[in-house]
Design a protein around this motif. Structure first.
Motif, PDB file in Angstrom:
ATOM      1  N   ILE A 174       0.876  -1.165   0.000  1.00 26.03           N
ATOM      2  CA  ILE A 174       0.000   0.000   0.000  1.00 26.03           C
ATOM      3  C   ILE A 174       0.917   1.219   0.000  1.00 26.03           C
ATOM      4  CG2 ILE A 174      -1.754   1.298   1.278  1.00 26.03           C
ATOM      5  CD1 ILE A 174      -2.491  -1.442   2.605  1.00 26.03           C
ATOM      6  N   ALA A 175       0.778   2.091  -1.000  1.00 23.13           N
ATOM      7  CA  ALA A 175       1.657   3.251  -1.115  1.00 23.13           C
ATOM      8  C   ALA A 175       0.839   4.533  -1.063  1.00 23.13           C
ATOM      9  CB  ALA A 175       2.460   3.189  -2.414  1.00 23.13           C
ATOM     10  N   ILE A 176       1.274   5.482  -0.243  1.00 24.71           N
ATOM     11  CA  ILE A 176       0.652   6.804  -0.184  1.00 24.71           C
ATOM     12  C   ILE A 176       1.743   7.853  -0.366  1.00 24.71           C
ATOM     13  CG2 ILE A 176      -1.230   5.995   1.286  1.00 24.71           C
ATOM     14  CD1 ILE A 176       0.127   7.184   3.696  1.00 24.71           C
ATOM     15  N   ASP A 177       1.354   9.085  -0.696  1.00 21.97           N
ATOM     16  CA  ASP A 177       2.394  10.068  -1.006  1.00 21.97           C
ATOM     17  C   ASP A 177       3.207  10.421   0.232  1.00 21.97           C
ATOM     18  OD1 ASP A 177       1.405  12.465   0.335  1.00 21.97           O
ATOM     19  OD2 ASP A 177      -0.067  12.673  -1.256  1.00 21.97           O
ATOM     20  N   ASN A 178       4.348  11.000   0.013  1.00 22.35           N
ATOM     21  CA  ASN A 178       5.338  11.156   1.080  1.00 22.35           C
ATOM     22  C   ASN A 178       4.897  12.096   2.193  1.00 22.35           C
ATOM     23  OD1 ASN A 178       6.978   9.362  -0.247  1.00 22.35           O
ATOM     24  ND2 ASN A 178       8.116  10.946  -1.342  1.00 22.35           N
ATOM     25  N   GLN A 179       4.166  13.131   1.841  1.00 20.83           N
ATOM     26  CA  GLN A 179       3.645  14.019   2.886  1.00 20.83           C
ATOM     27  C   GLN A 179       2.671  13.263   3.786  1.00 20.83           C
ATOM     28  OE1 GLN A 179       1.835  17.611   1.382  1.00 20.83           O
ATOM     29  NE2 GLN A 179       1.302  18.365   3.415  1.00 20.83           N
ATOM     30  N   ASN A 180       1.864  12.413   3.172  1.00 16.96           N
ATOM     31  CA  ASN A 180       0.881  11.652   3.935  1.00 16.96           C
ATOM     32  C   ASN A 180       1.515  10.541   4.778  1.00 16.96           C
ATOM     33  OD1 ASN A 180      -1.410  13.077   3.219  1.00 16.96           O
ATOM     34  ND2 ASN A 180      -1.803  11.833   1.395  1.00 16.96           N
ATOM     35  N   ILE A 181       2.578   9.914   4.274  1.00 17.87           N
ATOM     36  CA  ILE A 181       3.224   8.862   5.070  1.00 17.87           C
ATOM     37  C   ILE A 181       3.886   9.481   6.302  1.00 17.87           C
ATOM     38  CG2 ILE A 181       5.506   8.818   3.953  1.00 17.87           C
ATOM     39  CD1 ILE A 181       3.579   5.650   4.845  1.00 17.87           C
ATOM     40  N   GLU A 182       4.396  10.695   6.170  1.00 19.24           N
ATOM     41  CA  GLU A 182       4.954  11.410   7.314  1.00 19.24           C
ATOM     42  C   GLU A 182       3.846  11.779   8.299  1.00 19.24           C
ATOM     43  OE1 GLU A 182       8.073  11.901   7.951  1.00 19.24           O
ATOM     44  OE2 GLU A 182       9.237  12.200   6.113  1.00 19.24           O
ATOM     45  N   CYS A 183       2.718  12.243   7.767  1.00 22.81           N
ATOM     46  CA  CYS A 183       1.564  12.585   8.597  1.00 22.81           C
ATOM     47  C   CYS A 183       1.072  11.358   9.353  1.00 22.81           C
ATOM     48  CB  CYS A 183       0.450  13.147   7.715  1.00 22.81           C
ATOM     49  SG  CYS A 183      -1.141  13.365   8.536  1.00 22.81           S
TER      50      CYS A 183
END
Length: 323
Positions: A174-183
């Motif tokens: 499951i991949a989400i964008d980098n800003q969201n993975i940090e969030c």
């Protein structure tokens, strides 16, 4: 007022009965009486009245991630100060190229199931830049996956490449964008978060009637175990049962019969209990808990996993695998 009065009288009489039992027969008799009370559906039905059962019965998972593969979303829910699961955020997500449920290594499918997050990887851990700034390692394959013969590994929740390009799908992660993975990393903690993945919308508002039946059955199983009723204990196991280490039902019955014959005094305590309906199924539930077991010859403190099938007619459970 009359109803409250009668309730107080009933509670007083019940407490009196326990006290009398203790006075005549000692603490062991009272303990057995209380263990029996925990097996009753009435206790669990009453207890669950004020419990949020959005995703099942959860004692140890205040944070829940749900992944809807068809909608390409990862959703975060967190238990609030009212002990209610509140929706926090939806993250747009890439999942496996192929639809369905993962079966084997390299099939490009994101699995359907219930998973723990085992650890967090970062660039400091030499995480490849293809996975973004960080990644969460899931527990795929879990106990039920192993029972069904699934294989493969390395199913993560991760970010997007910082130095490479990528397709709009994954090999099973499951991949989400980098800003969201940090969030997401700032909002969850690994030990107290579960991940539920389904092909489409995750089941919610789970029946308290079903959950109370499962919990009472769990404690009937414990009662039989605690008080050496081998027939009652083994009646909970499916004829198709295979333990996580490969032990078949025939070997398991012989093994447990030998242990029960010792008639040892035992202490068995369950806490941090979770009961969750398994995705993509109408009658399979995952039960997890922390088990404290102590007898004259053996002591165990650790995590226990039961995968059970619930009979739709009588609400009885059969254990099909355990770890």
């Amino acid at each position: 007022m009359k109803i409250i009065f009668f309730i107080l009288i009933s509670l007083s009489l019940y407490a009196n009965n326990i006290l009398t039992n203790y006075r005549i027969n000692g603490i062991n008799s009272v303990e057995k009486q209380m263990d029996l009370e925990l097996t009753k559906n009435e206790y669990w039905s009453e207890y669950l009245k004020t419990i949020d059962t959005t995703f099942g019965y959860l004692e140890s998972s205040p944070k829940v991630l749900t992944c809807n593969k068809d909608a390409s979303t990862l959703n975060l829910y967190i238990k609030d100060t009212n002990n209610t699961y509140s929706f926090i955020k939806t993250y747009n997500a890439f999942t496996g190229k192929i639809k369905g449920d993962k079966i084997k290594e390299g099939d490009l499918i994101t699995p359907i199931g219930i998973y723990k997050i085992l650890k967090k990887l970062t660039r400091e851990n030499k995480l490849d830049s293809f996975y973004g700034p960080l990644a969460f390692v899931t527990s795929y394959p879990n106990t039920y996956d192993t029972f069904r013969g699934k294989n493969g590994h390395g199913i993560w929740i991760h970010g997007l490449p910082t130095e490479q390009t990528r397709d709009e799908f994954t090999k099973g992660c499951i991949a989400i964008d980098n800003q969201n993975i940090e969030c997401l990393s700032n909002r969850i903690d690994i030990q107290n978060t579960i991940l539920i993945i389904d092909a489409n919308k995750i089941k919610q508002n789970i029946s308290k009637e079903i959950l109370s039946s499962i919990l009472s059955e769990l404690f009937v199983w414990r009662y039989a175990w605690l008080y050496d009723d081998i027939d009652a204990y083994l009646s909970f196991y499916s004829n198709k049962f295979v333990r996580n280490d490969g032990m078949t039902i025939q070997r398991f019955k012989k093994y447990k019969t030998r242990i029960f014959k010792k008639l040892e005094k035992k202490t068995i305590i369950f806490n941090n209990i979770n009961v969750i309906p398994y995705p993509n199924s109408d009658d399979i539930y995952q039960i997890t808990f922390k088990e404290y077991y102590k007898s004259d010859t053996f002591k165990f403190i650790g995590d226990k996993i039961l995968i059970v099938k619930v009979d739709k007619n009588n609400k009885k459970i059969k254990i099909i695998t355990e770890k």
